[in-house]
Write a protein that holds these residues in place. Structure first.
Motif: not given
Length: 282
Positions: A150, A153-158, A186, A189-192
């Motif tokens: 996570n 990762s380049d994915h926006k989702s967590y 998936e 939530c976003t990764n942030k």
């Protein structure tokens, strides 16, 4: 699933072959955890011609493949495990009912077993051995690997853990090593935001759901290496269900190192291992 063949006639090898492949497909369609299984051989056949509809019981052997059920790859492209990876074999009795040229899988029951580790080490002393799916150190390696995925990762989702597929271990000069395979899903939530509030992150549902499959290696005290494949929602071919307890309602042998093929009509036994949960921590 209904197939148009007369499975009750004896000596019809082509029809038996069709029936066994349909049984393979039916079993995989109802297998909710772990890996896909591939047909290997037909071992027996018995029929009661006097019954109406007639019923045939086919004894078949399946082997676990390297494709997790979240993997959209067609079964014929999935490889069965090599002996050094600890093969998993399922011996199944499949009941097929046939009337007026229509055949339908009515029931199945499988005995799923991993290959003997004692035999494996005589042939391959350095091959990793399977650990229980709820092994604390193994789960900790999964948790660390998923955190790393996570983070990088380049994915926006967590993505959060769906289930652990396999954990194996091997002792090296640098210490105990863990080799893990696990499925992820998936979340909304976003990764942030997820790392601060992971428990509130809910898995995406329906057509919006994306799943993934990861392999990680942790050697001694070193950081784990992890690689994950993410499957787009439109390519998802398996209906995912996620029971709150260990599959088969206690049908699995303890401690479980694999996901068995559960009976079509599960026997109500004791619950699965209570400590079969995702690792928690900061």
């Amino acid at each position: 699933m209904i197939i148009f063949i007369n499975v009750c006639s004896s000596g019809l090898k082509d029809q038996d072959k069709i029936a066994t492949l349909e049984a393979e497909s039916f079993i995989n369609d109802h297998h909710r955890h772990g890996y896909k299984f591939k047909f290997v051989s037909q071992d027996s056949r018995s029929a009661e011609k006097k019954t109406d509809p007639c019923e045939v019981v086919l004894g078949i052997t399946l082997e676990e493949t390297e494709c997790h059920i979240v993997n959209p790859k067609p079964l014929d492209q999935c490889e069965t495990r090599k002996e050094t990876q600890t093969k998993v074999t399922a011996k199944c009795n499949v009941t097929i009912s046939s009337a007026e040229g229509k055949a339908e899988v009515k029931d199945y029951n499988c005995d799923t077993e991993p290959a003997s580790h004692e035999i494996l080490v005589t042939k391959c002393p350095d091959c990793p051995g399977l650990l229980p799916l709820h092994d604390p150190k193994g789960l900790e390696s999964v948790k660390t690997a998923l955190q790393k995925f996570n983070k990088e990762s380049d994915h926006k989702s967590y993505f959060k853990l769906m289930e652990v597929g396999r954990i194996s271990t091997q002792w090296m000069f640098s210490g105990q090593s863990f080799f893990s395979q696990f499925a992820i899903m998936e979340t909304n939530c976003t990764n942030k935001e997820a790392p601060q509030n992971e428990e509130s992150c809910k898995a995406s549902c329906g057509d919006q759901a994306r799943y993934g499959f990861c392999k990680s290696t942790k050697v001694g005290i070193e950081e784990p290496e992890v690689e994950c494949e993410i499957y787009e929602a439109k390519n998802r071919t398996h209906p995912m269900k996620r029971p709150a307890q260990f599959p088969c309602n206690g049908f699995a042998k303890i401690p479980p190192t694999i996901y068995p093929i559960c009976p079509l009509r599960p026997i109500l036994l004791s619950r699965g291992p209570p400590n079969f949960v995702r690792p928690t921590g900061n």
